[in-house]
Motif scaffolding. Structure first.
Motif, PDB file in Angstrom:
ATOM      1  N   LEU A 162      47.544  32.918   9.284  1.00  0.00           N
ATOM      2  CA  LEU A 162      48.043  31.615   8.858  1.00  0.00           C
ATOM      3  C   LEU A 162      49.558  31.602   8.673  1.00  0.00           C
ATOM      4  O   LEU A 162      50.245  30.666   9.120  1.00  0.00           O
ATOM      5  N   PHE A 163      50.080  32.649   8.051  1.00  0.00           N
ATOM      6  CA  PHE A 163      51.512  32.673   7.706  1.00  0.00           C
ATOM      7  C   PHE A 163      52.358  33.503   8.664  1.00  0.00           C
ATOM      8  O   PHE A 163      53.566  33.614   8.473  1.00  0.00           O
ATOM      9  N   CYS A 220      49.836  30.584  17.089  1.00  0.00           N
ATOM     10  CA  CYS A 220      49.163  30.409  15.801  1.00  0.00           C
ATOM     11  C   CYS A 220      47.725  29.928  15.998  1.00  0.00           C
ATOM     12  O   CYS A 220      46.803  30.386  15.311  1.00  0.00           O
ATOM     13  N   TYR A 221      47.526  29.045  16.947  1.00  0.00           N
ATOM     14  CA  TYR A 221      46.179  28.551  17.237  1.00  0.00           C
ATOM     15  C   TYR A 221      45.290  29.679  17.758  1.00  0.00           C
ATOM     16  O   TYR A 221      44.132  29.811  17.357  1.00  0.00           O
ATOM     17  N   LEU A 222      45.828  30.489  18.660  1.00  0.00           N
ATOM     18  CA  LEU A 222      45.055  31.603  19.206  1.00  0.00           C
ATOM     19  C   LEU A 222      44.615  32.564  18.110  1.00  0.00           C
ATOM     20  O   LEU A 222      43.468  33.028  18.098  1.00  0.00           O
ATOM     21  N   LEU A 228      41.667  21.630  14.243  1.00  0.00           N
ATOM     22  CA  LEU A 228      43.086  21.670  13.918  1.00  0.00           C
ATOM     23  C   LEU A 228      43.813  20.582  14.692  1.00  0.00           C
ATOM     24  O   LEU A 228      43.585  20.391  15.882  1.00  0.00           O
ATOM     25  N   THR A 229      44.692  19.876  13.995  1.00  0.00           N
ATOM     26  CA  THR A 229      45.460  18.798  14.617  1.00  0.00           C
ATOM     27  C   THR A 229      46.928  18.944  14.232  1.00  0.00           C
ATOM     28  O   THR A 229      47.286  19.727  13.348  1.00  0.00           O
ATOM     29  N   VAL A 274      49.525  24.455   6.552  1.00  0.00           N
ATOM     30  CA  VAL A 274      50.397  25.522   7.059  1.00  0.00           C
ATOM     31  C   VAL A 274      50.410  25.531   8.583  1.00  0.00           C
ATOM     32  O   VAL A 274      51.455  25.772   9.204  1.00  0.00           O
ATOM     33  N   PHE A 275      49.268  25.270   9.223  1.00  0.00           N
ATOM     34  CA  PHE A 275      49.237  25.219  10.685  1.00  0.00           C
ATOM     35  C   PHE A 275      50.204  24.171  11.214  1.00  0.00           C
ATOM     36  O   PHE A 275      50.873  24.375  12.235  1.00  0.00           O
TER      37      PHE A 275
END
Length: 610
Positions: A388-389, A465-467, A231-232, A504-505
């Motif tokens: 995700l959301f 969100c990453y966690l 993820l970036t 979305v991220f």
């Protein structure tokens, strides 16, 4: 979808009878994942095993599959999963001169590696859109690649040995080899007790997972890990209407791709926004009437008692959506007796393969999938939409968000921990373990760029969100994969499409909550497809049995365990503390976890050193 396994030993010819018997034993453990066919390939230091669940090109997709050059095998592949863009890749590869003997996606993966992956395998893997785990052996370079999809939808484990490696879709495949020692140390017990996915290790000493988005390269010189996806930050510049439109476009593309199958397909429908939107899109794009299935319990709706995370029963919403969309719908209704059936619990815990359990959720999924498998071979599921959301209540609880730890986890809520010997609890130092895991995860989070980077709340929500995507979602994906593949059912998860996840991220949290609610983007992107009651429905967690009979049966089994001085888990427990656990009002999860640990230690003859 299939089960794979293998053994590389650079100092041994694996063609002898003893080694052949071991690879046969390893392959046999994957029969549940691949009931339709089996195959092995052995040559010198390499032994590969495969069990097949035929989904695409039923006749031509047998494995292990070889790419021949000059009349000899050049690449040999054992593959599980689906590459959804295989048709587009096949066209590109054909234009480059590649010739195909089958119509399977497996052969496309082989040619992709030969065409694009000679210098760097990451180039080939990055072309694949799908859920997959596979092992690729190069006969010339004597190099093994272990590859796992970007989100970790399909599992893949490996176990380094003195002269090579063992690998398999599940730990049981590796443990079938005499070189693998079933042992758990303090680190393994820590991972067992904490509801945090560890992408680096399993609960068994010496066994590891191929990390999502990674390739493990095995040569005579050792084992190397390579990252091909992570993820970036995308420096999101789209406004809210444009973002909503793009989310819908990605969902449309993803669902259309994931409807491809040469066998019967269905959807899992809970009556919530995620599964209902997915089912609506499937119904829209399918050439046939979509089948849908829902989980229910005897008397659940009539006697429903609202609780934390479950404000409403699913049943009425399921029926409304099924009628609205015109699906061929079936409710699978379960009883407490079915959930506590010893054979079902044994099968469920064996499918999990590790002492990780969600108790009756696992059993109910297993029974649901067993019923579905009588009608369908592929099912679409709504996993990952909440992560995700931003669907969970934890995303919207300031105290949880501001806490300097994983938002979904509190040690004080871990009832299983409260049953352990106090000296062991002190030695395990779970607060320290959790903090170490948390800091490690935070160090991976891509930094925000652009205007949002100046907002502390946006920065924190990026971390949260990453966690959820990397330390919470993998637990749910693993549960769904294990319960479904134990019955030869392939479950696809459209919300895990990496293009959708990337987009979305990278979207600001203010966009994800633009209507001051959870899952704002998904709701807006699919509102035209659904009844308003479902569009406006507040999230309700996966249902659990509310029949008090289940809890009485559970307590009886836990009492019997406490009275068994020869129980494998007995040295870990404090009887007095366990009795407190037994008397706790909300003790179900803690009891389930201890019972699962006992089952695992016994079934796999695990040596425990803590």
């Amino acid at each position: 979808m299939c089960g794979i396994c293998g053994w590389i030993d650079f100092d041994r010819d694996l063609g002898g009878p003893d080694a052949r018997r071991e690879i046969a034993d390893m392959t046999a453990t994957m029969a549940c994942r691949g009931p339709d066919d089996e195959g092995t390939w052995i040559d010198g230091p390499t032994a590969l095993g495969h069990r097949r669940l035929a989904i695409i090109d039923v006749q031509g997709g047998r494995q292990p599959m070889m790419l021949q050059e000059d009349g000899r095998p050049a690449l040999v592949l054992v593959y599980t999963g689906e590459t959804y863009n295989y048709r587009e890749l096949r066209q590109r590869l054909t234009a480059l001169g590649r010739r195909f003997d089958t119509s399977s996606d497996t052969e496309v993966v082989l040619h992709a590696h030969r065409e694009w992956g000679r210098r760097d395998p990451r180039t080939a893997v990055s072309e694949l859109n799908g859920m997959f785990a596979y092992a690729l052996w190069d006969t010339a370079t004597r190099e093994l690649l272990l590859v796992r999809d970007r989100l970790g939808i399909k599992p893949l484990y490996y176990y380094p040995t003195q002269h090579g490696v063992l690998f398999g879709s599940e730990p049981k495949a590796i443990l079938a080899n005499s070189l693998a020692e079933p042992a758990m140390d303090a680190d393994g017990l820590r991972r067992t007790l904490c509801s945090i996915a560890d992408p680096y290790n399993t609960v068994l000493r010496g066994m590891r997972e191929v990390r999502p988005g990674h390739i493990v390269r095995v040569t005579r010189d050792g084992i190397q890990q390579m990252t091909y996806w992570q993820l970036t930050d995308s420096s999101h510049t789209d406004d809210v209407p444009t973002t909503v439109q793009r989310v819908r476009e990605l969902l449309d593309q993803t669902i259309r791709r994931q409807l491809i199958a040469d066998v019967p397909l269905c959807t899992l429908l809970s009556g919530g926004l995620d599964s209902s939107a997915m089912t609506a899109l499937a119904a829209h794009f399918s050439d046939e009437r979509i089948r849908s299935f829902a989980l229910d319990f005897v008397g659940y709706t009539d006697n429903f008692a609202p609780g934390p995370g479950r404000p409403t029963p699913d049943g009425p919403y399921v029926q409304e959506v099924a009628k609205f969309l015109g699906t061929d719908h079936t409710d699978i209704t379960l009883s407490a007796d079915e959930l506590m059936d010893p054979s079902v619990r044994a099968a469920t815990l064996h499918a999990r393969d590790l002492p990780l359990t969600s108790g009756n959720i696992d059993s109910s999924l297993y029974l649901l999938f067993r019923a579905i498998r009588k009608h369908s071979t592929v099912a679409l599921s709504g996993e990952a939409a909440d992560e995700l959301f931003g669907g969970y209540s934890w995303f919207h609880d300031p105290a949880r968000i501001q806490a300097d730890t994983f938002p979904w986890y509190e040690l004080s809520e871990n009832l299983a921990l409260q049953s352990l010997d106090p000296g062991l609890v002190e030695k395990l130092d779970l607060p320290g373990h959790l903090d170490e895991q948390y800091r490690r995860a935070l160090a991976e989070v891509p930094a925000l760029t652009g205007p949002a980077s100046a907002d502390p709340h946006e920065r924190r929500m990026r971390e949260v969100c990453y966690l959820f995507l990397t330390r919470y979602l993998p637990m749910l994906l693993d549960r769904k994969d294990r319960m479904s593949m134990a019955l030869g059912l392939e479950v696809r998860v459209p919300y895990c499409d990496h293009r959708l996840v990337e987009y979305v991220f990278g979207t600001p949290w203010s966009h994800k909550t633009f209507d001051r609610r959870e899952k704002s983007l998904l709701r807006a992107a699919t509102a035209d497809l659904l009844p308003q009651s479902v569009v406006q429905r507040v999230k309700s967690a996966l249902p659990e049995v509310q029949d008090p009979t289940y809890d009485r049966m559970l307590r009886a089994r836990f009492t019997a365990l406490l009275n068994d001085r020869n129980a494998a888990v007995a040295p870990l427990l404090s009887v007095d503390r366990s009795c407190v656990l037994l008397d706790a009002t909300d003790n179900r999860r803690g009891v389930e976890r201890i019972l699962a640990l006992e089952n695992f230690l016994t079934d796999y003859n695990v040596s425990l050193t803590v």
